[in-house]
Design a protein around this motif. Structure first.
Motif, PDB file in Angstrom:
ATOM      1  N   GLY A  76       0.845  -1.180   0.000  1.00  0.00           N
ATOM      2  CA  GLY A  76       0.000   0.000   0.000  1.00  0.00           C
ATOM      3  C   GLY A  76       0.882   1.231   0.000  1.00  0.00           C
ATOM      4  N   GLU A  77       0.814   1.994  -1.042  1.00  0.00           N
ATOM      5  CA  GLU A  77       1.664   3.196  -1.147  1.00  0.00           C
ATOM      6  C   GLU A  77       0.981   4.338  -0.406  1.00  0.00           C
ATOM      7  OE1 GLU A  77       5.132   4.737  -3.609  1.00  0.00           O
ATOM      8  OE2 GLU A  77       4.037   2.942  -4.144  1.00  0.00           O
ATOM      9  N   GLY A  78       1.475   4.625   0.812  1.00  0.00           N
ATOM     10  CA  GLY A  78       0.908   5.706   1.617  1.00  0.00           C
ATOM     11  C   GLY A  78      -0.423   5.378   2.260  1.00  0.00           C
ATOM     12  N   GLU A  79      -0.820   4.124   2.198  1.00  0.00           N
ATOM     13  CA  GLU A  79      -2.079   3.676   2.816  1.00  0.00           C
ATOM     14  C   GLU A  79      -1.911   2.237   3.272  1.00  0.00           C
ATOM     15  OE1 GLU A  79      -4.851   4.220  -0.377  1.00  0.00           O
ATOM     16  OE2 GLU A  79      -4.379   2.295  -1.274  1.00  0.00           O
ATOM     17  N   PRO A  80      -2.802   1.767   4.149  1.00  0.00           N
ATOM     18  CA  PRO A  80      -2.671   0.388   4.632  1.00  0.00           C
ATOM     19  C   PRO A  80      -2.807  -0.632   3.504  1.00  0.00           C
ATOM     20  CG  PRO A  80      -4.238   1.622   5.972  1.00  0.00           C
ATOM     21  CD  PRO A  80      -3.921   2.466   4.785  1.00  0.00           C
ATOM     22  N   ALA A  81      -2.046  -1.704   3.602  1.00  0.00           N
ATOM     23  CA  ALA A  81      -2.180  -2.815   2.654  1.00  0.00           C
ATOM     24  C   ALA A  81      -3.306  -3.754   3.096  1.00  0.00           C
ATOM     25  CB  ALA A  81      -0.872  -3.580   2.547  1.00  0.00           C
ATOM     26  N   ILE A  82      -3.515  -3.818   4.412  1.00  0.00           N
ATOM     27  CA  ILE A  82      -4.613  -4.614   4.975  1.00  0.00           C
ATOM     28  C   ILE A  82      -5.387  -3.711   5.917  1.00  0.00           C
ATOM     29  CG2 ILE A  82      -5.275  -6.641   6.314  1.00  0.00           C
ATOM     30  CD1 ILE A  82      -2.534  -7.829   5.730  1.00  0.00           C
ATOM     31  N   GLN A  83      -6.707  -3.719   5.791  1.00  0.00           N
ATOM     32  CA  GLN A  83      -7.523  -2.919   6.691  1.00  0.00           C
ATOM     33  C   GLN A  83      -8.766  -3.705   7.097  1.00  0.00           C
ATOM     34  OE1 GLN A  83      -8.448   0.962   5.195  1.00  0.00           O
ATOM     35  NE2 GLN A  83      -8.719   1.752   7.250  1.00  0.00           N
ATOM     36  N   PHE A  84      -9.100  -3.582   8.391  1.00  0.00           N
ATOM     37  CA  PHE A  84     -10.277  -4.233   8.937  1.00  0.00           C
ATOM     38  C   PHE A  84     -11.343  -3.187   9.250  1.00  0.00           C
ATOM     39  CE2 PHE A  84      -6.793  -7.109   9.655  1.00  0.00           C
ATOM     40  CZ  PHE A  84      -7.342  -8.361   9.415  1.00  0.00           C
ATOM     41  N   ARG A  85     -12.596  -3.623   9.335  1.00  0.00           N
ATOM     42  CA  ARG A  85     -13.712  -2.712   9.576  1.00  0.00           C
ATOM     43  C   ARG A  85     -13.600  -1.946  10.896  1.00  0.00           C
ATOM     44  NH1 ARG A  85     -15.895  -6.590   6.467  1.00  0.00           N
ATOM     45  NH2 ARG A  85     -17.145  -5.898   4.721  1.00  0.00           N
ATOM     46  N   ASP A  86     -12.944  -2.549  11.884  1.00  0.00           N
ATOM     47  CA  ASP A  86     -12.828  -1.870  13.179  1.00  0.00           C
ATOM     48  C   ASP A  86     -11.742  -0.798  13.186  1.00  0.00           C
ATOM     49  OD1 ASP A  86     -10.472  -3.329  13.268  1.00  0.00           O
ATOM     50  OD2 ASP A  86     -10.938  -4.362  15.133  1.00  0.00           O
ATOM     51  N   GLY A  87     -11.062  -0.590  12.055  1.00  0.00           N
ATOM     52  CA  GLY A  87     -10.042   0.435  11.937  1.00  0.00           C
ATOM     53  C   GLY A  87      -8.620  -0.091  12.041  1.00  0.00           C
ATOM     54  N   PHE A  88      -8.441  -1.314  12.513  1.00  0.00           N
ATOM     55  CA  PHE A  88      -7.095  -1.892  12.589  1.00  0.00           C
ATOM     56  C   PHE A  88      -6.550  -2.048  11.176  1.00  0.00           C
ATOM     57  CE2 PHE A  88      -4.086  -5.411  12.628  1.00  0.00           C
ATOM     58  CZ  PHE A  88      -3.207  -4.975  13.609  1.00  0.00           C
ATOM     59  N   SER A  89      -5.284  -1.700  11.005  1.00  0.00           N
ATOM     60  CA  SER A  89      -4.693  -1.814   9.678  1.00  0.00           C
ATOM     61  C   SER A  89      -3.224  -2.210   9.774  1.00  0.00           C
ATOM     62  CB  SER A  89      -4.834  -0.497   8.912  1.00  0.00           C
ATOM     63  OG  SER A  89      -4.221   0.556   9.624  1.00  0.00           O
ATOM     64  N   VAL A  90      -2.715  -2.710   8.663  1.00  0.00           N
ATOM     65  CA  VAL A  90      -1.320  -3.129   8.557  1.00  0.00           C
ATOM     66  C   VAL A  90      -0.743  -2.481   7.311  1.00  0.00           C
ATOM     67  CG1 VAL A  90       0.239  -5.089   8.237  1.00  0.00           C
ATOM     68  CG2 VAL A  90      -1.807  -5.341   9.661  1.00  0.00           C
ATOM     69  N   TYR A  91       0.397  -1.840   7.492  1.00  0.00           N
ATOM     70  CA  TYR A  91       1.078  -1.233   6.369  1.00  0.00           C
ATOM     71  C   TYR A  91       2.131  -2.200   5.828  1.00  0.00           C
ATOM     72  CZ  TYR A  91      -1.094   3.228   7.380  1.00  0.00           C
ATOM     73  OH  TYR A  91      -2.013   4.219   7.565  1.00  0.00           O
ATOM     74  N   ALA A  92       2.283  -2.220   4.525  1.00  0.00           N
ATOM     75  CA  ALA A  92       3.312  -3.041   3.893  1.00  0.00           C
ATOM     76  C   ALA A  92       3.768  -2.337   2.630  1.00  0.00           C
ATOM     77  CB  ALA A  92       2.777  -4.424   3.561  1.00  0.00           C
ATOM     78  N   TYR A  93       5.047  -2.475   2.357  1.00  0.00           N
ATOM     79  CA  TYR A  93       5.624  -1.899   1.152  1.00  0.00           C
ATOM     80  C   TYR A  93       6.324  -3.025   0.400  1.00  0.00           C
ATOM     81  CZ  TYR A  93       8.043   1.398  -1.864  1.00  0.00           C
ATOM     82  OH  TYR A  93       8.489   2.098  -2.964  1.00  0.00           O
ATOM     83  N   HIS A  94       5.731  -3.445  -0.694  1.00  0.00           N
ATOM     84  CA  HIS A  94       6.239  -4.568  -1.499  1.00  0.00           C
ATOM     85  C   HIS A  94       6.490  -5.800  -0.630  1.00  0.00           C
ATOM     86  CE1 HIS A  94       6.380  -2.156  -5.077  1.00  0.00           C
ATOM     87  NE2 HIS A  94       7.068  -1.220  -4.425  1.00  0.00           N
ATOM     88  N   GLY A  95       5.525  -6.123   0.214  1.00  0.00           N
ATOM     89  CA  GLY A  95       5.569  -7.346   1.011  1.00  0.00           C
ATOM     90  C   GLY A  95       6.279  -7.243   2.341  1.00  0.00           C
ATOM     91  N   GLU A  96       6.828  -6.087   2.659  1.00  0.00           N
ATOM     92  CA  GLU A  96       7.567  -5.946   3.909  1.00  0.00           C
ATOM     93  C   GLU A  96       6.982  -4.836   4.764  1.00  0.00           C
ATOM     94  OE1 GLU A  96      11.758  -5.688   3.350  1.00  0.00           O
ATOM     95  OE2 GLU A  96      11.754  -7.231   1.810  1.00  0.00           O
ATOM     96  N   HIS A  97       7.061  -5.026   6.067  1.00  0.00           N
ATOM     97  CA  HIS A  97       6.609  -3.990   6.994  1.00  0.00           C
ATOM     98  C   HIS A  97       7.539  -2.786   6.837  1.00  0.00           C
ATOM     99  CE1 HIS A  97       5.707  -1.946  10.750  1.00  0.00           C
ATOM    100  NE2 HIS A  97       4.547  -2.582  10.704  1.00  0.00           N
ATOM    101  N   PRO A  98       7.005  -1.578   6.736  1.00  0.00           N
ATOM    102  CA  PRO A  98       7.847  -0.398   6.498  1.00  0.00           C
ATOM    103  C   PRO A  98       8.941  -0.169   7.538  1.00  0.00           C
ATOM    104  CG  PRO A  98       5.536   0.164   6.280  1.00  0.00           C
ATOM    105  CD  PRO A  98       5.604  -1.255   6.784  1.00  0.00           C
ATOM    106  N   SER A  99       8.769  -0.646   8.762  1.00  0.00           N
ATOM    107  CA  SER A  99       9.768  -0.391   9.794  1.00  0.00           C
ATOM    108  C   SER A  99      10.886  -1.450   9.824  1.00  0.00           C
ATOM    109  CB  SER A  99       9.104  -0.344  11.169  1.00  0.00           C
ATOM    110  OG  SER A  99       8.599  -1.619  11.516  1.00  0.00           O
ATOM    111  N   GLU A 100      10.771  -2.503   9.019  1.00  0.00           N
ATOM    112  CA  GLU A 100      11.812  -3.530   8.996  1.00  0.00           C
ATOM    113  C   GLU A 100      13.052  -3.003   8.304  1.00  0.00           C
ATOM    114  OE1 GLU A 100      10.279  -7.027   7.119  1.00  0.00           O
ATOM    115  OE2 GLU A 100       8.904  -7.465   8.748  1.00  0.00           O
ATOM    116  N   GLU A 101      14.189  -3.243   8.918  1.00  0.00           N
ATOM    117  CA  GLU A 101      15.445  -2.811   8.328  1.00  0.00           C
ATOM    118  C   GLU A 101      16.168  -4.026   7.738  1.00  0.00           C
ATOM    119  OE1 GLU A 101      17.875  -0.394  10.818  1.00  0.00           O
ATOM    120  OE2 GLU A 101      16.145   0.628  11.673  1.00  0.00           O
ATOM    121  N   HIS A 102      16.818  -3.812   6.614  1.00  0.00           N
ATOM    122  CA  HIS A 102      17.537  -4.924   5.956  1.00  0.00           C
ATOM    123  C   HIS A 102      18.985  -4.589   5.787  1.00  0.00           C
ATOM    124  CE1 HIS A 102      13.816  -7.004   5.106  1.00  0.00           C
ATOM    125  NE2 HIS A 102      13.312  -5.818   4.820  1.00  0.00           N
TER     126      HIS A 102
END
Length: 102
Positions: A76-102
Protein backbone atom coordinates in the motif's frame (compact mmCIF):
# COMPACT_ATOMS: atom_id res chain seq x y z
CA UNK A 1 5.75 -14.82 14.63
CA UNK A 2 6.57 -18.40 13.63
CA UNK A 3 4.50 -19.64 16.57
CA UNK A 4 1.40 -17.92 15.16
CA UNK A 5 2.02 -18.97 11.56
CA UNK A 6 2.22 -22.65 12.55
CA UNK A 7 -1.23 -22.45 14.16
CA UNK A 8 -3.14 -20.48 11.53
CA UNK A 9 -6.04 -21.69 9.42
CA UNK A 10 -7.75 -19.70 6.71
CA UNK A 11 -11.43 -20.48 6.42
CA UNK A 12 -11.13 -20.09 2.64
CA UNK A 13 -9.27 -23.41 2.70
CA UNK A 14 -12.42 -24.94 4.20
CA UNK A 15 -14.61 -23.78 1.30
CA UNK A 16 -14.22 -26.98 -0.76
CA UNK A 17 -15.10 -29.12 2.24
CA UNK A 18 -18.07 -26.83 2.91
CA UNK A 19 -19.32 -27.34 -0.66
CA UNK A 20 -19.05 -31.11 -0.33
CA UNK A 21 -20.86 -31.07 3.03
CA UNK A 22 -23.56 -28.79 1.64
CA UNK A 23 -24.13 -31.18 -1.28
CA UNK A 24 -24.35 -34.16 1.08
CA UNK A 25 -26.78 -32.36 3.37
CA UNK A 26 -28.91 -30.56 0.77
CA UNK A 27 -29.02 -33.09 -2.06
CA UNK A 28 -28.31 -36.47 -0.47
CA UNK A 29 -30.21 -35.67 2.76
CA UNK A 30 -27.36 -36.91 4.96
CA UNK A 31 -28.16 -36.53 8.66
CA UNK A 32 -26.22 -33.85 10.50
CA UNK A 33 -26.09 -31.70 13.63
CA UNK A 34 -27.83 -28.49 12.54
CA UNK A 35 -26.11 -26.29 15.15
CA UNK A 36 -22.62 -27.53 14.21
CA UNK A 37 -23.37 -27.15 10.51
CA UNK A 38 -24.49 -23.54 11.11
CA UNK A 39 -21.26 -22.79 12.99
CA UNK A 40 -19.19 -24.18 10.10
CA UNK A 41 -21.16 -22.10 7.58
CA UNK A 42 -20.76 -18.93 9.68
CA UNK A 43 -17.01 -19.47 10.05
CA UNK A 44 -16.53 -20.00 6.30
CA UNK A 45 -18.67 -16.97 5.38
CA UNK A 46 -17.51 -14.44 7.97
CA UNK A 47 -14.11 -15.44 9.34
CA UNK A 48 -10.78 -14.74 7.72
CA UNK A 49 -8.24 -16.41 9.96
CA UNK A 50 -8.40 -18.81 12.88
CA UNK A 51 -5.42 -19.19 15.19
CA UNK A 52 -5.68 -22.55 16.97
CA UNK A 53 -3.86 -23.28 20.21
CA UNK A 54 -4.23 -25.94 22.89
CA UNK A 55 -6.72 -24.11 25.13
CA UNK A 56 -7.78 -21.11 23.07
CA UNK A 57 -8.89 -20.23 19.57
CA UNK A 58 -8.68 -16.71 18.11
CA UNK A 59 -10.99 -15.88 15.20
CA UNK A 60 -10.51 -12.77 13.05
CA UNK A 61 -13.00 -11.15 10.71
CA UNK A 62 -12.12 -10.95 7.07
CA UNK A 63 -10.29 -7.75 6.13
CA UNK A 64 -12.35 -5.19 4.22
CA UNK A 65 -9.32 -4.17 2.15
CA UNK A 66 -6.30 -6.04 0.77
CA UNK A 67 -3.83 -4.35 -1.57
CA UNK A 68 -1.07 -6.08 -3.52
CA UNK A 69 1.70 -5.02 -5.89
CA UNK A 70 2.30 -6.53 -9.36
CA UNK A 71 4.13 -9.48 -7.76
CA UNK A 72 1.19 -10.31 -5.45
CA UNK A 73 2.98 -9.01 -2.36
CA UNK A 74 1.10 -6.96 0.22
CA UNK A 75 1.60 -3.34 -0.74
CA UNK A 76 0.00 0.00 0.00
CA UNK A 77 1.66 3.20 -1.15
CA UNK A 78 0.91 5.71 1.62
CA UNK A 79 -2.08 3.68 2.82
CA UNK A 80 -2.67 0.39 4.63
CA UNK A 81 -2.18 -2.82 2.65
CA UNK A 82 -4.61 -4.61 4.97
CA UNK A 83 -7.52 -2.92 6.69
CA UNK A 84 -10.28 -4.23 8.94
CA UNK A 85 -13.71 -2.71 9.58
CA UNK A 86 -12.83 -1.87 13.18
CA UNK A 87 -10.04 0.43 11.94
CA UNK A 88 -7.09 -1.89 12.59
CA UNK A 89 -4.69 -1.81 9.68
CA UNK A 90 -1.32 -3.13 8.56
CA UNK A 91 1.08 -1.23 6.37
CA UNK A 92 3.31 -3.04 3.89
CA UNK A 93 5.62 -1.90 1.15
CA UNK A 94 6.24 -4.57 -1.50
CA UNK A 95 5.57 -7.35 1.01
CA UNK A 96 7.57 -5.95 3.91
CA UNK A 97 6.61 -3.99 6.99
CA UNK A 98 7.85 -0.40 6.50
CA UNK A 99 9.77 -0.39 9.79
CA UNK A 100 11.81 -3.53 9.00
CA UNK A 101 15.45 -2.81 8.33
CA UNK A 102 17.54 -4.92 5.96
Amino acid sequence: MLYFSNNITTTASWALLGCILDFCISVLNVGHDKKKWQVIQDLIQHCGFIFQFENVCICCNRPCKLSFDNNNRLHGEGEPAIQFRDGFSVYAYHGEHPSEEH
